[in-house]
Design an enzyme around this catalytic site. Structure first.
Site, PDB file in Angstrom:
ATOM      1  N   ASP A   1      -2.009 -46.179  49.393  1.00 42.94           N
ATOM      2  CA  ASP A   1      -2.193 -46.669  50.756  1.00 42.94           C
ATOM      3  C   ASP A   1      -2.867 -45.586  51.582  1.00 42.94           C
ATOM      4  O   ASP A   1      -2.424 -44.433  51.588  1.00 42.94           O
ATOM      5  CB  ASP A   1      -0.850 -47.036  51.387  1.00 42.94           C
ATOM      6  CG  ASP A   1      -0.247 -48.286  50.766  1.00 42.94           C
ATOM      7  OD1 ASP A   1      -0.950 -48.963  49.992  1.00 42.94           O
ATOM      8  OD2 ASP A   1       0.923 -48.588  51.064  1.00 42.94           O
TER       9      ASP A   1
ATOM     10  N   ASP B   1       2.484 -61.699  52.134  1.00 40.36           N
ATOM     11  CA  ASP B   1       3.541 -60.770  52.536  1.00 40.36           C
ATOM     12  C   ASP B   1       4.568 -61.549  53.346  1.00 40.36           C
ATOM     13  O   ASP B   1       4.203 -62.273  54.276  1.00 40.36           O
ATOM     14  CB  ASP B   1       2.964 -59.636  53.380  1.00 40.36           C
ATOM     15  CG  ASP B   1       1.782 -58.958  52.697  1.00 40.36           C
ATOM     16  OD1 ASP B   1       1.832 -58.799  51.466  1.00 40.36           O
ATOM     17  OD2 ASP B   1       0.813 -58.603  53.394  1.00 40.36           O
TER      18      ASP B   1
END
Length: 234
Positions: free
Chosen positions: A9, A131
């Site tokens: 990330d 998500d």
């Protein structure tokens, strides 16, 4: 073993991890992005590397394109990229720069017509990132409620030529508390699309359990930065 996709990330070209997707929980990783890619690339069980432009996801437009493109030369492993991908041009730019797969989230969830068009333009090159807190889908960097149920939504896109569906249980993400086996397993049974588990994976036992649930692959974030996770793997 289940396919393993370690995650990197990015915030400002630096490797970080968040907890529950909260940007104020940002934790800088010890290994640089480049060192992480080189490390992961030595393992046969690593089938691809998963990179997310976190600022891009929040800003609703790609922010790390040039940097991510520069990473392509560091590995022969396939690379998939997500974060802020909301246009055909962005997908084309990534694919033409050598990135193997693109991940779409908010745009695909809010606009199924666009997602349909893109998946036919780039068959099996796009993954849909869903998500959720439990079955409630979140969008725009996990900040907003999409007012959609996970299973209802997946039923609408199951016929598309997607590479697969990446399911992240936000409540598990970054906590090393184990993935949501129940929902991930139910989703793998519910859809014919490959399901990729993300969020909370701790150790190799989690991978074996996900494999037993017919999950296609596992994205491993925080645990992949721990040496003990890799013990015995080749």
């Amino acid at each position: 073993m289940i396919d393993l996709w370690p995650a990197i990330d990015l915030i400002n070209s630096t490797s970080v991890r968040l907890t529950e997707g909260k940007y104020d929980s940002k934790e800088k990783m010890e290994k640089s992005v480049e060192d992480s890619i080189r490390f992961y690339s030595q393992f046969k069980c690593v089938k691809r590397i998963h990179i997310v432009d976190l600022i891009g996801a929040k800003a609703k437009e790609v922010k790390e394109f040039d940097y991510i493109r520069s990473l392509r030369k560091l590995t022969t492993k396939p690379i998939e990229v997500g974060g802020g991908i909301r246009s055909k041009q962005t997908i084309e730019n990534y694919i033409h720069s050598g990135i193997d797969y693109c991940i779409v989230g908010t745009k695909g969830i809010q606009d199924i017509e666009w997602l349909t068009h893109m998946t036919h333009q780039f068959p099996n090159k796009l993954y849909l990132s869903v998500d959720a807190f439990g079955e409630k889908i979140k969008i725009n960097g996990w900040k907003e409620d999409a007012k959609l149920n996970l299973f209802d939504y997946v039923a609408k896109i199951e016929h598309l030529p997607l590479g697969g569906v990446i399911y992240t249980d936000i409540s598990k993400d970054g906590k090393l508390s184990g993935p949501n086996f129940d929902l991930t397993g139910r989703l793998a049974l519910y859809t014919s699309l490959p399901v990729i588990a993300s969020g909370g994976i701790r150790h190799q036992e989690d991978l074996f359990r996900l494999e037993s649930l017919n999950v296609h692959a596992a994205i491993v974030g925080k645990a992949a930065h721990l040496d003990e996770f890799w013990e015995g793997l080749s």
